[in-house]
Design a protein around this motif. Structure first.
Motif, PDB file in Angstrom:
ATOM      1  N   GLN A  14       4.632  14.431   2.863  1.00  0.00           N
ATOM      2  CA  GLN A  14       5.464  13.692   1.918  1.00  0.00           C
ATOM      3  C   GLN A  14       4.701  12.463   1.457  1.00  0.00           C
ATOM      4  N   ILE A  15       4.780  12.172   0.174  1.00  0.00           N
ATOM      5  CA  ILE A  15       4.114  11.005  -0.406  1.00  0.00           C
ATOM      6  C   ILE A  15       5.173   9.972  -0.749  1.00  0.00           C
ATOM      7  N   PHE A  16       4.909   8.728  -0.362  1.00  0.00           N
ATOM      8  CA  PHE A  16       5.804   7.617  -0.649  1.00  0.00           C
ATOM      9  C   PHE A  16       5.077   6.621  -1.547  1.00  0.00           C
ATOM     10  N   PHE A  17       5.797   6.070  -2.499  1.00  0.00           N
ATOM     11  CA  PHE A  17       5.254   5.007  -3.336  1.00  0.00           C
ATOM     12  C   PHE A  17       6.121   3.774  -3.167  1.00  0.00           C
ATOM     13  N   SER A  18       5.474   2.628  -3.071  1.00  0.00           N
ATOM     14  CA  SER A  18       6.213   1.364  -3.031  1.00  0.00           C
ATOM     15  C   SER A  18       6.650   1.036  -4.452  1.00  0.00           C
ATOM     16  N   PRO A  19       7.516   0.042  -4.604  1.00  0.00           N
ATOM     17  CA  PRO A  19       7.775  -0.443  -5.953  1.00  0.00           C
ATOM     18  C   PRO A  19       6.461  -0.935  -6.572  1.00  0.00           C
ATOM     19  N   SER A  20       6.384  -0.922  -7.879  1.00  0.00           N
ATOM     20  CA  SER A  20       5.183  -1.365  -8.582  1.00  0.00           C
ATOM     21  C   SER A  20       4.849  -2.810  -8.217  1.00  0.00           C
ATOM     22  N   ILE A  21       3.569  -3.084  -8.068  1.00  0.00           N
ATOM     23  CA  ILE A  21       3.090  -4.417  -7.725  1.00  0.00           C
ATOM     24  C   ILE A  21       2.240  -4.914  -8.889  1.00  0.00           C
ATOM     25  N   GLN A  22       2.580  -6.051  -9.421  1.00  0.00           N
ATOM     26  CA  GLN A  22       1.818  -6.650 -10.514  1.00  0.00           C
ATOM     27  C   GLN A  22       1.180  -7.942 -10.014  1.00  0.00           C
ATOM     28  N   LEU A  23      -0.139  -8.032 -10.103  1.00  0.00           N
ATOM     29  CA  LEU A  23      -0.849  -9.237  -9.694  1.00  0.00           C
ATOM     30  C   LEU A  23      -1.596  -9.816 -10.885  1.00  0.00           C
ATOM     31  N   LEU A  24      -1.673 -11.126 -10.933  1.00  0.00           N
ATOM     32  CA  LEU A  24      -2.481 -11.825 -11.923  1.00  0.00           C
ATOM     33  C   LEU A  24      -3.863 -12.078 -11.328  1.00  0.00           C
ATOM     34  N   PRO A  25      -4.881 -12.252 -12.160  1.00  0.00           N
ATOM     35  CA  PRO A  25      -6.213 -12.539 -11.611  1.00  0.00           C
ATOM     36  C   PRO A  25      -6.181 -13.708 -10.625  1.00  0.00           C
ATOM     37  N   GLY A  26      -6.760 -13.483  -9.428  1.00  0.00           N
ATOM     38  CA  GLY A  26      -6.807 -14.500  -8.387  1.00  0.00           C
ATOM     39  C   GLY A  26      -5.558 -14.580  -7.529  1.00  0.00           C
ATOM     40  N   GLN A  27      -4.521 -13.835  -7.868  1.00  0.00           N
ATOM     41  CA  GLN A  27      -3.261 -13.908  -7.126  1.00  0.00           C
ATOM     42  C   GLN A  27      -3.344 -13.108  -5.822  1.00  0.00           C
ATOM     43  N   ILE A  28      -2.616 -13.579  -4.808  1.00  0.00           N
ATOM     44  CA  ILE A  28      -2.584 -12.929  -3.502  1.00  0.00           C
ATOM     45  C   ILE A  28      -1.167 -12.422  -3.241  1.00  0.00           C
ATOM     46  N   LEU A  29      -1.063 -11.180  -2.806  1.00  0.00           N
ATOM     47  CA  LEU A  29       0.214 -10.596  -2.413  1.00  0.00           C
ATOM     48  C   LEU A  29       0.186 -10.426  -0.905  1.00  0.00           C
ATOM     49  N   LYS A  30       1.207 -10.933  -0.235  1.00  0.00           N
ATOM     50  CA  LYS A  30       1.300 -10.754   1.219  1.00  0.00           C
ATOM     51  C   LYS A  30       2.773 -10.747   1.601  1.00  0.00           C
ATOM     52  N   HIS A  31       3.367  -9.568   1.624  1.00  0.00           N
ATOM     53  CA  HIS A  31       4.755  -9.463   2.053  1.00  0.00           C
ATOM     54  C   HIS A  31       5.084  -8.017   2.403  1.00  0.00           C
ATOM     55  N   PRO A  32       6.104  -7.822   3.242  1.00  0.00           N
ATOM     56  CA  PRO A  32       6.494  -6.467   3.626  1.00  0.00           C
ATOM     57  C   PRO A  32       7.318  -5.784   2.538  1.00  0.00           C
ATOM     58  N   ILE A  33       7.157  -4.469   2.457  1.00  0.00           N
ATOM     59  CA  ILE A  33       7.920  -3.642   1.529  1.00  0.00           C
ATOM     60  C   ILE A  33       8.626  -2.578   2.356  1.00  0.00           C
ATOM     61  N   ASP A  34       9.953  -2.510   2.268  1.00  0.00           N
ATOM     62  CA  ASP A  34      10.711  -1.513   3.027  1.00  0.00           C
ATOM     63  C   ASP A  34      10.364  -0.101   2.570  1.00  0.00           C
ATOM     64  N   ILE A  35      10.309   0.822   3.539  1.00  0.00           N
ATOM     65  CA  ILE A  35      10.075   2.226   3.226  1.00  0.00           C
ATOM     66  C   ILE A  35      11.108   3.067   3.977  1.00  0.00           C
ATOM     67  N   ASP A  36      11.399   4.231   3.447  1.00  0.00           N
ATOM     68  CA  ASP A  36      12.336   5.164   4.058  1.00  0.00           C
ATOM     69  C   ASP A  36      11.589   6.412   4.496  1.00  0.00           C
ATOM     70  N   PHE A  37      11.887   6.862   5.707  1.00  0.00           N
ATOM     71  CA  PHE A  37      11.343   8.118   6.182  1.00  0.00           C
ATOM     72  C   PHE A  37      12.346   9.232   5.899  1.00  0.00           C
ATOM     73  N   PRO A  38      11.912  10.487   5.981  1.00  0.00           N
ATOM     74  CA  PRO A  38      12.832  11.610   5.753  1.00  0.00           C
ATOM     75  C   PRO A  38      14.001  11.558   6.733  1.00  0.00           C
ATOM     76  N   PRO A  39      15.142  12.164   6.371  1.00  0.00           N
ATOM     77  CA  PRO A  39      16.312  12.146   7.253  1.00  0.00           C
ATOM     78  C   PRO A  39      16.062  12.919   8.547  1.00  0.00           C
ATOM     79  N   GLY A  40      16.773  12.490   9.591  1.00  0.00           N
ATOM     80  CA  GLY A  40      16.681  13.166  10.874  1.00  0.00           C
ATOM     81  C   GLY A  40      15.558  12.624  11.726  1.00  0.00           C
ATOM     82  N   GLU A  41      15.260  13.350  12.783  1.00  0.00           N
ATOM     83  CA  GLU A  41      14.197  12.970  13.695  1.00  0.00           C
ATOM     84  C   GLU A  41      12.946  13.759  13.359  1.00  0.00           C
TER      85      GLU A  41
END
Length: 153
Positions: A14-41
């Protein structure tokens, strides 16, 4: 790659994509992004990650490290506190706590994480998960090497 627990094992990818991330030149992104795994165990038997384009002309293609440097990414359960690799205050005070399950930096790009059969990491859909990204946009920076070491100007 995962195996469904309970009953007859079934392997799937399964492939997961985060929400789109837009950075400006020189900008730093450092934060968690929630992800969902498939249902069940499930039992995770392999894991790969990359920073890819999401625009129509290059969708799914890796972003060159000369444009955006992926300092590190980690996958962790949200219930565990994670100071993060680059929490310099936590390092200085000795309160650094890393609690991640998967993760690498740009130096390991394209290297999959895999468990040999019959092993895997068992998770279920009640677990809360996040990807912690630390990306640095190197476009138009004075010192790209310094930026890769978190000394961006």
């Amino acid at each position: 790659t995962a195996l469904v627990a309970g009953g007859k094992p079934k392997e799937f990818n399964q492939i997961f994509f985060s929400p789109s991330i837009q950075l400006l030149p020189g900008q730093i992104l450092k934060h968690p992004i929630d992800i969902d795994f498939p249902p069940g165990e499930i039992a995770i038997t392999g894991f790969t990650a990359d920073l890819v384009f999401d625009d129509d002309s290059e969708i799914g293609n890796p972003v060159p490290l000369t444009q955006t440097y992926l300092h590190h990414w980690t996958v962790q359960q949200r219930i565990n506190h994670n100071s993060g690799f680059c929490d310099y205050e936590a390092k200085r005070t000795g309160n650094l706590k890393l609690s991640y399950l998967f993760g690498v930096g740009s130096e390991s790009r394209g290297t999959p994480i895999a468990f040999e059969s019959p092993y895997g990491l068992v998770v279920n859909d009640s677990d809360k998960w996040a990807v912690d990204l630390h990306a640095i946009d190197l476009r138009d920076t004075i010192d790209p090497l310094g930026c890769r070491e978190c000394l961006c100007q």
